[in-house]
Write an enzyme that holds these catalytic residues in place. Structure first.
Site, PDB file in Angstrom:
ATOM      1  N   HIS A  59      77.693  37.535  36.067  1.00 25.11           N
ATOM      2  CA  HIS A  59      78.434  36.561  35.282  1.00 25.11           C
ATOM      3  C   HIS A  59      78.022  35.138  35.662  1.00 25.11           C
ATOM      4  O   HIS A  59      77.525  34.894  36.766  1.00 25.11           O
ATOM      5  CB  HIS A  59      79.937  36.744  35.486  1.00 25.11           C
ATOM      6  CG  HIS A  59      80.448  38.036  34.939  1.00 25.11           C
ATOM      7  ND1 HIS A  59      81.768  38.415  35.030  1.00 25.11           N
ATOM      8  CD2 HIS A  59      79.818  39.044  34.283  1.00 25.11           C
ATOM      9  CE1 HIS A  59      81.931  39.597  34.464  1.00 25.11           C
ATOM     10  NE2 HIS A  59      80.761  40.004  34.010  1.00 25.11           N
ATOM     11  N   GLU A  61      79.728  32.461  36.431  1.00 25.70           N
ATOM     12  CA  GLU A  61      80.395  31.844  37.580  1.00 25.70           C
ATOM     13  C   GLU A  61      79.754  32.277  38.896  1.00 25.70           C
ATOM     14  O   GLU A  61      79.508  31.459  39.783  1.00 25.70           O
ATOM     15  CB  GLU A  61      81.889  32.212  37.589  1.00 25.70           C
ATOM     16  CG  GLU A  61      82.662  31.744  36.357  1.00 25.70           C
ATOM     17  CD  GLU A  61      82.712  32.777  35.249  1.00 25.70           C
ATOM     18  OE1 GLU A  61      83.681  32.762  34.472  1.00 25.70           O
ATOM     19  OE2 GLU A  61      81.765  33.600  35.146  1.00 25.70           O
ATOM     20  N   CYS A  83      86.648  36.261  35.192  1.00 26.72           N
ATOM     21  CA  CYS A  83      87.183  37.619  35.286  1.00 26.72           C
ATOM     22  C   CYS A  83      87.884  37.842  36.627  1.00 26.72           C
ATOM     23  O   CYS A  83      87.506  37.293  37.655  1.00 26.72           O
ATOM     24  CB  CYS A  83      86.078  38.650  35.076  1.00 26.72           C
ATOM     25  SG  CYS A  83      84.925  38.814  36.440  1.00 26.72           S
ATOM     26  N   CYS A  92      84.976  37.534  39.487  1.00 26.53           N
ATOM     27  CA  CYS A  92      84.533  36.153  39.710  1.00 26.53           C
ATOM     28  C   CYS A  92      85.583  35.376  40.510  1.00 26.53           C
ATOM     29  O   CYS A  92      85.245  34.431  41.230  1.00 26.53           O
ATOM     30  CB  CYS A  92      84.263  35.464  38.375  1.00 26.53           C
ATOM     31  SG  CYS A  92      82.781  36.078  37.538  1.00 26.53           S
TER      32      CYS A  92
END
Length: 365
Positions: A59, A61, A83, A92
């Protein structure tokens, strides 16, 4: 009428706009996961930025946080709620907490029920300020499809058809539209996980249904065929290349020899019980397509199947390419009734006309 202030600083908005541009440039490259843009800032200086990796993982982040060792006290900007659940990658929120981020700003909540509206509570329990709504109006179009898919647990379906100026289409694969229109059509193929058509279209046109834009060929979508009685021609391009293209056919046939041949050819056959022994239920097929992880679906078919999708109220958008050519050939099908139906179907929705050379593209959404 007074307008409520959003209480965000101009710099916050500029940084989020940058994150939105990052996510938008990466859209359609992240599989079933949303494309997210993330920027990490400390003392008004950008430390790092990232987008969701191709295929959907890692992801944005996590990638942005891994690029810098000195994130302590920084502010993280994300286009979507980070998330907070364990999936194929860790949450995350764990990485945010571990890196001692001071503030987190994100535009909108993630419609994934595993995360929806949970991030704030988790971060605030660790004394991290978390706030949503920053530039939320600007990310609406970015996550329109994703939000629909997550909320409805169904694919986002787009219809497409091309005709002559007198609303005829040919019964073969001869091009009607110009190169500009065909390029847009191939771009639509790139943007979707799968193309759905009928066996009639396959048998008549023998289409390839792949993306042929330079550099995007490897992103060609999977092909799905609706073929109740398995009448698809075995010498068609799709059957001959089914192992490479991972062709999927929905049927309700009991033709053992044809089933064996198609399976041996590499076709994925999915049996769908006929409704009242007459037709395949498109809503149930759409649900099965969603469960296959094919969340964006493009319909490229003839008049009959497209009409059925409209009657079942399954189309989210529609692209109508109209050529300046006139077709008076006997080997034609008139689609004026279908176009009339489309205009009625999208009567209270938006419609944009775009000129592609001498062709006209009408986008209904």
């Amino acid at each position: 009428m007074s307008l409520k202030k959003d209480n965000y600083k101009p710099l916050d908005k500029k940084i989020m706009n940058f994150a939105i541009n990052l996510a938008d440039n990466n859209k359609y490259l992240t599989g079933t996961n949303p494309s997210v843009g993330c920027v990490i800032v400390k003392k008004e200086k950008i430390l790092s930025f990232a987008t969701t990796y191709k295929g959907g993982r890692p992801h944005a982040e996590s990638i942005a946080l891994s690029k810098n060792k000195y994130n302590n006290g920084s502010t993280l900007y994300s286009t979507l709620e980070p998330c907070s659940h364990h999936g194929k990658t860790p949450p995350c929120t764990n990485a945010i907490i571990k890196n001692k981020i001071k503030k987190v700003y994100y535009s909108i909540e993630d419609k994934d029920f595993r995360t929806f509206n949970k991030t704030k509570k988790i971060l605030k329990s660790k004394n991290i300020k978390a706030k949503s709504g920053l530039q939320k109006n600007k990310v609406y179009n970015l996550y329109k499809e994703y939000n629909y898919i997550r909320s409805n647990k169904a694919p986002y379906i787009i219809g497409k058809i091309a005709s002559s100026s007198n609303l005829n289409i040919l019964r073969n694969n001869s091009p009607i539209t110009n190169e500009h229109s065909r390029n847009v059509s191939h771009l639509l193929r790139f943007q979707n996980h799968a193309i759905l058509t009928s066996y009639k279209t396959v048998n008549t046109d023998n289409p390839k249904l792949n993306c042929r834009l330079n550099g995007l060929e490897k992103f060609s979508p999977k092909v799905i065929v609706i073929d109740k009685n398995l009448k698809i021609k075995v010498n068609s391009f799709l059957i001959k290349n089914s192992k490479k293209n991972k062709l999927i056919i929905f049927h309700c046939s009991k033709n053992i020899s044809k089933i064996k041949f198609l399976k041996k050819s590499g076709v994925k056959l999915i049996f769908q019980k006929c409704e009242n022994n007459s037709y395949l239920n498109l809503k149930k097929i759409s649900q099965k397509i969603y469960k296959l992880g094919l969340h964006r679906l493009l319909i490229e078919s003839g008049k009959d199947l497209m009409t059925n999708f409209l009657n079942e109220n399954l189309l989210n958008e529609f692209y109508f390419f109209k050529s300046d050519k006139i077709i008076s050939n006997r080997n034609k099908i008139n689609v004026s009734s279908l176009i009339k139906m489309i205009n009625k179907y999208y009567k209270n929705k938006k419609k944009i006309n775009t000129y592609l050379g001498n062709d006209t593209l009408t986008h209904y959404y």
